[in-house]
Design a protein around this motif. Structure first.
Motif, short mmCIF file in Angstrom:
data_model
loop_
_atom_site.label_atom_id
_atom_site.label_comp_id
_atom_site.label_asym_id
_atom_site.label_seq_id
_atom_site.Cartn_x
_atom_site.Cartn_y
_atom_site.Cartn_z
N GLU A 182 158.43 -89.66 21.31
CA GLU A 182 158.46 -88.13 22.28
C GLU A 182 158.95 -87.23 21.11
OE1 GLU A 182 159.78 -89.56 25.96
OE2 GLU A 182 158.12 -90.99 25.90
N PRO A 183 158.77 -86.08 21.73
CA PRO A 183 159.00 -85.04 21.47
C PRO A 183 160.39 -85.27 21.53
CG PRO A 183 157.55 -83.80 22.11
CD PRO A 183 157.24 -85.85 22.77
N PRO A 184 161.61 -84.45 21.00
CA PRO A 184 163.38 -84.61 20.95
C PRO A 184 163.14 -83.03 21.89
CG PRO A 184 162.49 -83.53 18.77
CD PRO A 184 161.55 -83.58 19.16
N GLN A 185 165.14 -83.15 22.89
CA GLN A 185 164.19 -82.73 24.22
C GLN A 185 165.21 -81.37 24.35
OE1 GLN A 185 165.89 -85.44 27.32
NE2 GLN A 185 163.90 -85.73 27.69
N ASP A 187 136.93 -82.10 21.72
CA ASP A 187 138.87 -82.19 21.59
C ASP A 187 139.24 -81.95 23.54
OD1 ASP A 187 139.21 -82.46 19.91
OD2 ASP A 187 140.55 -80.51 19.30
N SER A 188 139.45 -83.08 24.25
CA SER A 188 139.72 -83.28 26.02
C SER A 188 141.06 -82.63 26.43
CB SER A 188 139.40 -84.91 25.88
OG SER A 188 138.57 -85.76 26.35
N GLU A 189 140.74 -82.10 27.43
CA GLU A 189 142.19 -81.96 27.25
C GLU A 189 144.37 -82.63 28.21
OE1 GLU A 189 143.83 -78.68 31.52
OE2 GLU A 189 142.40 -80.30 31.54
N LEU A 190 144.82 -82.36 27.71
CA LEU A 190 145.85 -83.28 27.64
C LEU A 190 146.63 -82.13 29.00
CD1 LEU A 190 148.10 -84.83 26.74
CD2 LEU A 190 149.24 -83.44 25.11
N LYS A 191 146.87 -82.47 30.32
CA LYS A 191 147.73 -81.90 31.46
C LYS A 191 148.64 -82.02 31.10
CE LYS A 191 143.79 -81.42 34.69
NZ LYS A 191 142.64 -82.61 33.94
N ARG A 192 149.19 -80.91 31.70
CA ARG A 192 151.36 -81.24 31.40
C ARG A 192 151.49 -82.46 32.34
NH1 ARG A 192 155.72 -77.19 34.25
NH2 ARG A 192 157.58 -78.97 33.63
N GLY A 193 151.32 -83.44 33.29
CA GLY A 193 151.25 -84.29 34.16
C GLY A 193 151.00 -85.29 33.27
N ASP A 194 150.13 -85.55 32.32
CA ASP A 194 149.60 -86.58 31.77
C ASP A 194 150.99 -87.11 30.54
OD1 ASP A 194 147.09 -86.28 32.63
OD2 ASP A 194 147.15 -85.27 30.73
N ARG A 195 152.11 -86.31 30.63
CA ARG A 195 153.18 -87.15 30.03
C ARG A 195 154.13 -86.64 30.79
NH1 ARG A 195 149.35 -88.22 28.20
NH2 ARG A 195 148.30 -88.48 25.78
N SER A 196 155.12 -87.50 30.33
CA SER A 196 156.09 -87.56 31.06
C SER A 196 157.70 -86.80 31.11
CB SER A 196 156.98 -88.87 31.16
OG SER A 196 157.71 -89.49 30.52
N PHE A 197 157.61 -86.38 29.20
CA PHE A 197 158.54 -85.24 29.18
C PHE A 197 157.79 -83.93 29.26
CE2 PHE A 197 155.60 -87.17 25.64
CZ PHE A 197 154.94 -86.20 25.45
N PHE A 198 156.97 -83.96 29.68
CA PHE A 198 156.36 -82.34 30.63
C PHE A 198 156.97 -82.00 31.86
CE2 PHE A 198 152.99 -82.42 26.59
CZ PHE A 198 153.83 -81.88 26.26
N ALA A 199 157.12 -83.63 32.79
CA ALA A 199 156.76 -83.31 33.45
C ALA A 199 157.85 -82.27 34.67
CB ALA A 199 156.79 -84.42 34.37
N CYS A 200 159.29 -81.93 33.96
CA CYS A 200 160.41 -81.59 34.57
C CYS A 200 160.79 -80.64 33.69
CB CYS A 200 160.54 -82.80 35.50
SG CYS A 200 162.73 -82.21 36.19
N LEU A 225 160.65 -71.90 22.67
CA LEU A 225 159.69 -72.40 23.78
C LEU A 225 159.37 -73.33 23.88
CD1 LEU A 225 157.05 -70.79 23.75
CD2 LEU A 225 156.08 -71.65 22.22
N ARG A 226 159.00 -73.96 25.11
CA ARG A 226 159.19 -75.58 25.66
C ARG A 226 158.42 -75.91 27.04
NH1 ARG A 226 161.40 -75.17 30.19
NH2 ARG A 226 162.66 -73.41 30.88
N THR A 227 158.37 -76.01 27.75
CA THR A 227 157.40 -77.00 28.27
C THR A 227 158.11 -79.00 29.61
OG1 THR A 227 155.10 -76.44 28.35
CG2 THR A 227 155.11 -77.88 30.63
N GLY A 228 158.27 -78.53 30.23
CA GLY A 228 159.79 -79.59 30.79
C GLY A 228 160.51 -78.94 29.35
N ASN A 229 161.24 -80.03 29.45
CA ASN A 229 162.58 -80.26 28.30
C ASN A 229 161.67 -80.49 26.71
OD1 ASN A 229 164.04 -81.59 31.04
ND2 ASN A 229 164.54 -79.65 30.03
N ALA A 230 160.42 -80.45 26.85
CA ALA A 230 159.77 -80.03 25.41
C ALA A 230 159.53 -79.46 24.31
CB ALA A 230 158.58 -81.53 25.15
N PRO A 231 160.02 -79.38 22.94
CA PRO A 231 159.57 -77.81 22.62
C PRO A 231 158.56 -78.11 21.68
CG PRO A 231 161.07 -79.36 21.36
CD PRO A 231 161.14 -80.22 22.49
#
Length: 967
Positions: free
Chosen positions: A930-933, A206-219, A941-947
């Motif tokens: 995409e995940p909700p915001q 299972d390859s890593e998924l980084k925060r920067g890989d998805r826009s909904f995590f970014a900010c 519990l969230r990263t960016g605005n994704a729960p």
């Protein structure tokens, strides 16, 4: 949803052959069908290939026994200390906890796997999904049959057998990079005259998924909205022209001590990218309101931020480190599995199983660390930082990774046979778990020594390192540090500082479990309605744990993280059990059959004593395919070894959790009760208004005071199937009532319960509090130490309804199969103390009231088309806020988001046989949902605005393929 087995025998064969007697989870008695008095769901291995699933945890999370509550996935272990350690995945049936879900492998216990002291549940990474034939899920408590842990139910994993030799490869490729998955396995299975064997080797990445890989995590935007106009209330970041990212901030926190240009909340940030100078942003000199005050000044390049709404947008909190944080850690798993059965005589055979699994999980995260163990740095102490203010530098670092290695071995050896019409089984199971966890840490002794060099000596000069001065545990030579260095704050310290502050800590975990179990089942005698069947048996089990945290963790030398000692202990469990199935009526008006089943178990555990459990169930076939089933039983859970033997873990709490802090003013303001104030007044003077240094919170195991949790579970269901057996549907009501649940009573709960008690100071928890006696200034009466730990105090209730149906029929265009499962949670509450207000979780984010899964399959010759829909109902957390969805930001009122809408995911796939090849191709999350915001103010519990809850897909749309070569 009950499973239905249809035997295709003609009348002559049915008369000549004795029906095969099989055993399904939920009963020890062998019967000739799958009709049960308790609800059972069966998930076949086809679901894995058809849905693009990658591991056993994913498979089980598709079931509604798990989809209605937040489950522990590898993504939720990043940056947190979780049960079983980094990368661990477990299943919590009904949301009652993974340690209340019993996992069996081919009907026998599978020992826990993982790292750290809280190893108690089976890690779903341990068994490769490629070896699974089906999963049987008993949706009912079953301790009277299976012993401890079967409180919420039982998951029985059945492995493949027989002639099946193949090489299989599958991959899962998101449309956006990150989170790729690959699996390769080979199987050799053969049957012969007297038995069969199967060997399997499996590799998964299972390859890593980084925060920067998805826009909904970014900010991490604030997501605030004007209650009238609906316009966004977030400040704007002029660097990007977009809404400001409010992630972890770094810089210099400041408080005025005479300066007029240090407004409340202001922070100093260095102009790393030239933005402040380029756009002529205000300096500290521009903020002066009183020229005659002892105003503050900073070195060139430092600017004030975060003192009003506009300057909130100037603070650069979107550090590049954030984009490298693991959202799903990289996990590599190697497995080998072997299974053999051999007929020794006509009436006796042997069987054996062997599993060895190695998992490596690596994750990367980000953290802050700050100058807070000594008084803040005053202006004038460090060159360039002058004036009436004190400062606390807050740094950011990516030195916060972990690596986990787990080696798990399980072996089973058994004999089975028959004596006349009686069948017997005797087995021995041995599982051994070894784990190593390596953590990036910040040395606490280095932090203390380094901060002392920013303090003043007796002459008012900066303290410097003494010759030969070294840290106590990390054995680092002292260096003189400048905590106001811009590079250090920005996560780029010099190599000497990096070597001084940073290191790693390595811990090891060993968990051993051995089980010997035997039982015999058969018919006792015949009643007018049929044969009375029984099963009796006994078991003996040993469990042993030894978790040795790293050297620095054991010595409390990991800054900002809890300390822990060695958790070591063992227990022995003896049990005898019996089950009786009584056919009461048969072929009567409105009673095609009525069977009653009773089971009981006596269990003795060396660590606390003995318990008895029972279960009564009934299955009434009314007429015309209609049947009613009901059950009531008791279950129990023995204290897990870590709950008994956990050595003292130390952490830190702010003094603000102390109910007695500033009690007199808080009573006047109406924020504490009169009883609390009266109790506090006997130990703390009214002059205690300013908090001192933090509280040391100590947590330890409950050996000597813990007993087993007990529960009562009830089920009532209706099942109907048509005459052709093409349709079968069910509705089942369930209720679990757990008493004396083992909970970790933390320091804050100890303090609140003590000072709110009618029995103060004789409340037992009050003995777990140590207070200061005024300190050097005579004003510090804060809590020095509070002792918490595991105890039997909590109650938990879960009620709900399961609805489901299976439909299978042949048409001219092919065979159509439809399976639908739906769970409705009616109540799930948790009450810590008898005087506590129960918490109600149904409808909270992560705990939807409604969840379901629909699977539709069309089979035509060698072609199979599949469609899967996963449904999660809307949720919200507004009940936890006094003003609902309203909050205040910079003096203005705004609405925030703490809810999630109904969320639906779709998967489509097609499978075809090409000679010796089976090929499946499909798309998961077909419409790229995409995940909700949610807003920052939600506290979720969230990263960016994704729960970050297990119901929501973090990978996005992805294609999957599964290719099998059979030989």
């Amino acid at each position: 949803m009950p499973a239905v087995a249809v035997a295709e025998l003609n009348d002559e064969e049915a008369q000549e052959q004795k029906p095969e007697r099989i055993q399904v989870v939920g009963s020890r008695i062998r019967t000739d069908g799958f009709d049960n008095a308790t609800p059972i769901e069966i998930i076949s291995s086809e679901v894995v290939a058809d849905s693009g699933l990658n591991n056993l945890g994913e498979l089980l999370r598709t079931s509604t026994i798990a989809s209605g509550s937040n489950q522990l996935t590898s993504a939720l272990t990043v940056g947190y200390v979780t049960a079983g350690g980094s990368g661990n995945e477990s299943v919590s049936m009904r949301g009652l906890g993974s340690n209340r879900t019993l996992v069996l492998l081919n009907g026998r216990r599978a020992g826990p796997a993982g790292t750290r002291g809280q190893v108690a549940a089976f890690d779903m990474n341990t068994l490769p999904v490629s070896v699974v034939e089906r999963v049987e899920i008993l949706k009912d408590g079953a301790s009277s049959l299976y012993g401890s842990d079967a409180v919420a139910g039982v998951i029985n994993i059945i492995t493949k057998r027989g002639d099946d030799s193949s090489i299989n490869v599958n991959f899962n490729q998101p449309f956006n990079s990150g989170g790729e998955r690959f699996n390769l396995n080979a199987t050799l299975g053969r049957t012969f005259d007297r038995g069969s064997y199967r060997l399997m080797a499996d590799y998964r990445l299972d390859s890593e998924l980084k925060r920067g890989d998805r826009s909904f995590f970014a900010c991490s935007e604030r997501l605030l909205f004007d209650p009238v106009t609906g316009e966004r209330g977030d400040p704007i970041d002029p660097r990007t022209g977009n809404y400001h990212c409010a992630d972890a901030q770094y810089g210099v926190w400041m408080w005025a001590t005479g300066a007029s240009n240090v407004p409340a909340g202001v922070k100093a940030q260095y102009d790393y990218d030239g933005f402040f100078a380029q756009f002529n942003r205000p300096t500290f000199a521009d903020l002066i309101t009183d020229p005659d005050a002892n105003n503050f000044s900073a070195p060139a390049g430092w600017y004030p931020v975060s003192y009003d709404r506009e300057s909130d947008g100037w603070g650069d909190q979107a550090h590049p480190f954030n984009q490298k944080r693991s959202m799903i850690p990289e996990t590599e798993v190697w497995s080998i599995y072997g299974q053999v059965d051999y007929e020794l005589t006509d009436n006796m055979g042997m069987y054996a199983e062997f599993l060895h699994n190695r998992r490596n999980t690596q994750q990367q995260s980000v953290r802050q660390f700050w100058y807070a163990d000594f008084p803040q740095i005053p202006g004038g102490r460090v060159d360039g930082w002058e004036g009436g203010a004190v400062m606390m530098p807050v740094n950011i670092t990516d030195h916060f990774g972990t690596e986990t290695d787990v080696h798990y071995t399980r072996a089973v050896l058994g004999l089975e046979g028959s004596i006349g019409d009686w069948d017997w089984d005797l087995s021995y199971q041995n599982s051994y778990n070894w784990g190593r966890y390596t953590n990036d840490i910040i040395f606490r002794d280095s932090m203390l020594m380094g901060q002392r060099t920013q303090q003043a000596d007796a002459d008012g000069n900066l303290r410097t390192c003494a010759i030969g001065e070294r840290t106590q545990f990390s054995d680092k030579a002292c260096i003189n540090m400048n905590w106001l260095d811009a590079d250090l704050i920005n996560g780029n310290p010099s190599q000497s500082v990096r070597n001084f502050l940073f290191g790693e800590d390595v811990g090891h975990t060993v968990y051993k479990q051995q089980t010997v179990e035997g039982y015999i089942t058969g018919d006792l005698f015949e009643l007018p309605a049929g044969m009375v069947g029984t099963a009796v048996g006994a078991s003996f089990q040993t469990d042993e744990i030894e978790d040795t945290p790293g050297f620095h963790t054991r010595n409390g030398n990991s800054w900002g993280l809890t300390g822990a000692g060695i958790t070591a202990g063992k227990s022995n469990t003896r049990a005898v059990f019996a089950e009786l199935n009584i056919p009461v009526l048969h072929d009567k008006p409105f009673v095609e059959s009525l069977d009653v089943t009773a089971s009981g178990r006596w269990t003795d555990v060396s660590t606390y004593g003995s318990d008895t459990t029972y279960k009564l169930s009934a299955h009434w076939e009314v007429a015309g395919g209609l049947s009613v089933r009901a059950s009531k039983g008791t279950s129990f859970r023995s204290p897990a070894l870590f709950e008994l033997y956990l050595d003292a873990q130390t952490g830190f709490l702010g003094q603000t959790v102390d109910p007695c802090l500033d009690w007199a003013n808080r009573l006047e303001a109406g924020t504490i009760a009169q009883r609390v104030a009266d109790n506090c007044a006997t130990v703390v003077p009214a002059t205690y208004t300013t908090p001192g240094s933090s509280i040391t919170s100590v947590t330890s195991g409950g050996l000597g005071r813990l007993g087993a949790e007990t529960s009562v579970n009830k089920n009532l269901g209706i099942v109907w199937k048509n005459a052709s057996d093409s349709f079968i549907g069910s509705i089942d009501y369930y209720k679990y009532d757990i008493k004396g649940q083992i909970s970790n009573v933390g320091g804050a709960n100890v303090l609140n319960t003590c000072y709110n008690s009618e029995n103060f100071p004789n409340e037992p928890l009050c003995n777990q509090i140590v207070r200061r006696n005024g300190g050097q200034n005579g004003l510090d009466f804060g809590v020095e130490t509070v002792f918490g730990g595991y105890t039997n105090v909590a109650n938990q209730i879960a009620r709900g309804v399961d609805v489901g149906f299976n439909y299978t029929n042949d048409f001219s265009f092919g065979t159509l199969r439809v399976n639908y499962q739906h769970n409705i949670q009616l109540k799930r509450s948790f009450q810590l103390f008898s005087t506590s207000t129960p918490s109600q979780y149904v409808g909270d984010v992560g705990d939807p009231k409604h969840s379901s899964v629909l699977r539709v399959t069309l089979i035509r010759d060698d072609l199979r088309l599949n469609w899967t829909t996963n449904y999660f109902g809307k949720t919200d957390d507004y009940k936890y806020f006094a003003n609902g969805n309203l909050t205040t930001y910079r003096g203005a009122q705004y609405e925030f988001i703490a809810d999630t809408p109904t969320t639906i995911y779709h998967t489509a796939s097609a499978s075809r046989i090409f000679g010796d090849f089976d090929v499946t191709v499909g798309v998961r999350n077909l419409f790229d949902k995409e995940p909700p915001q949610v807003s920052l103010a939600s506290g979720l519990l969230r990263t960016g605005n994704a729960p970050l809850y297990s119901q929501y897909d973090l990978l996005g749309r992805r294609v999957f393929a599964n290719i099998t070569y059979n030989f």
